[in-house]
Design a protein around this motif. Structure first.
Motif, PDB file in Angstrom:
ATOM      1  N   GLN A 118       1.025  -1.185  -0.304  1.00  0.00           N
ATOM      2  CA  GLN A 118       0.093   0.182   0.144  1.00  0.00           C
ATOM      3  C   GLN A 118       0.956   0.898   0.219  1.00  0.00           C
ATOM      4  OE1 GLN A 118      -3.497  -0.121   2.272  1.00  0.00           O
ATOM      5  NE2 GLN A 118      -3.128  -2.095   3.699  1.00  0.00           N
ATOM      6  N   HIS A 136       2.040   5.395  -0.687  1.00  0.00           N
ATOM      7  CA  HIS A 136       0.852   5.791  -0.093  1.00  0.00           C
ATOM      8  C   HIS A 136       1.842   7.575  -1.283  1.00  0.00           C
ATOM      9  CE1 HIS A 136      -2.461   8.127   1.926  1.00  0.00           C
ATOM     10  NE2 HIS A 136      -2.090   9.083   0.955  1.00  0.00           N
ATOM     11  N   GLN A 153      -1.862   5.176  -3.233  1.00  0.00           N
ATOM     12  CA  GLN A 153      -2.522   6.545  -3.295  1.00  0.00           C
ATOM     13  C   GLN A 153      -1.857   7.688  -3.444  1.00  0.00           C
ATOM     14  OE1 GLN A 153      -4.586   5.094   0.542  1.00  0.00           O
ATOM     15  NE2 GLN A 153      -5.393   7.011   0.447  1.00  0.00           N
TER      16      GLN A 153
END
Length: 347
Positions: free
Chosen positions: A58, A60, A107
């Motif tokens: 993930q 970011h 993200q």
């Protein structure tokens, strides 16, 4: 100041597992050390994540935006209004950083650290504004010491929230007209290095414009002789630079790897690592900016960027392009056969 002291209380990275991780890599089906820096990344990520099978699941990107009072003295080739336009472009998903983030599955969050405009109506923007841009550092301090500390802590809060939401890799990016001037002054004082070696064209200057930029920055440097990190940040920094420094420190505090983008982000890293040198082990430096000050920072921090693509954009684009290298490093540990298994299979 107790919150800042707590942020700076970063324990040294526990390297007890490093020999075992290195042995696992050395035992893979490849010549010894044949994958060079990818092997080093694999070790670094495994030690940071405290696992033999690290992952970049993930990522970011945090893009911090801020304006600089130095632009009023003509140090930039573009007006501060461009900062607002680029914030809107990032929020709309149409900036270079957005395109690269989609490619690598990252993200993107955009943070108003100190843009010189009211952006309270922007949906999707993280509102952390300290002030409407900094003061003109060629005349007065860019910000107060209290504002500098507040920005550091605000950046730390943003990073900690991203980590709490599941990010296991943070990329740092920035947007702010005039921030290469702020970075040059920070490099000059904290590397340290002669000012003339730290000043580059930024987003694009003619030779005449670059000469004027240097004269303005020399005036700013002559105004004060500070050389301690918080003082240098207050005198010359931008709010986006301060927040990136705080975000880096928060990542190290949380035990999360952080990818540092080009020269502006590296100037923020210089501040952070002068405050807490032990945070260095959590940093991955993405790419070699063409700005002359970047190499000075890398030499001062004994760091070596992963990429050299002739880039000077910012926005975290270089950090995003480094993500596949980290994912490959994780794949080395998780997906590559052990040499002994290959040899046994061929027997």
């Amino acid at each position: 100041m107790r919150k800042l002291d707590s942020l700076l209380a970063i324990p040294a990275l526990d390297r007890a597992s490093q020999p075992n991780i290195q042995a696992a890599i050395d035992g893979k089906a490849k010549p010894l050390h044949a994958l060079g820096r990818i092997e080093q990344l694999a070790v670094q990520l495994a030690v940071i994540q405290k696992t033999a099978l690290p992952a970049v699941s993930q990522p970011h990107l945090l893009v911090f935006a801020g304006d600089h009072g130095l632009t009023r003295s003509g140090v930039a080739a573009y007006p501060s209004a461009v900062t607002v336009s680029m914030v809107d472009t990032l929020l709309s998903g149409r900036a270079s950083a957005n395109a690269f983030a989609r490619v690598v599955g990252a993200q993107v969050s955009v943070i108003d650290a100190g843009v010189a405009a009211d952006l309270s109506d922007r949906r999707g923007l993280i509102h952390a504004k300290i002030a409407l841009g900094t003061n003109d550092a060629s005349e007065v301090p860019a910000m107060s010491a209290d504002q500098a500390v507040s920005a550091l802590l605000a950046g730390a809060d943003v990073a900690m929230q991203a980590i709490a939401n599941g990010a296991n890799l943070i990329c740092l990016g920035e947007m702010g007209i005039g921030n290469s001037s702020s970075a040059a002054l920070i490099i000059h004082r904290l590397a340290p290095a002669p000012l003339e070696t730290c000043v580059g064209p930024g987003a694009g200057h003619s030779p005449e414009g670059l000469a004027h930029k240097y004269r303005v920055l020399a005036k700013a440097a002559a105004r004060t002789d500070v050389n301690e990190p918080i003082d240098v940040l207050a005198q010359f920094g931008g709010y986006e630079i301060a927040m990136m420094a705080g975000a880096l420190l928060a990542c190290a505090k949380a035990g999360v790897a952080v990818i540092v983008d080009g020269v502006i982000c590296s100037a923020a890293a210089l501040i952070a690592l002068r405050l807490a040198p032990q945070a260095h082990d959590y940093c991955i430096f993405a790419h070699a900016s063409v700005e002359p000050g970047h190499k000075i920072i890398m030499d001062a921090l004994r760091a070596k960027p992963l990429l050299n693509l002739g880039m000077r954009l910012g926005e975290g684009t270089g950090a995003l392009l480094a993500i596949p290298l980290l994912q490959a490093a994780c794949g080395l540990l998780s997906d590559v056969a052990d040499l002994k298994d290959v040899l046994e299979g061929s027997a």
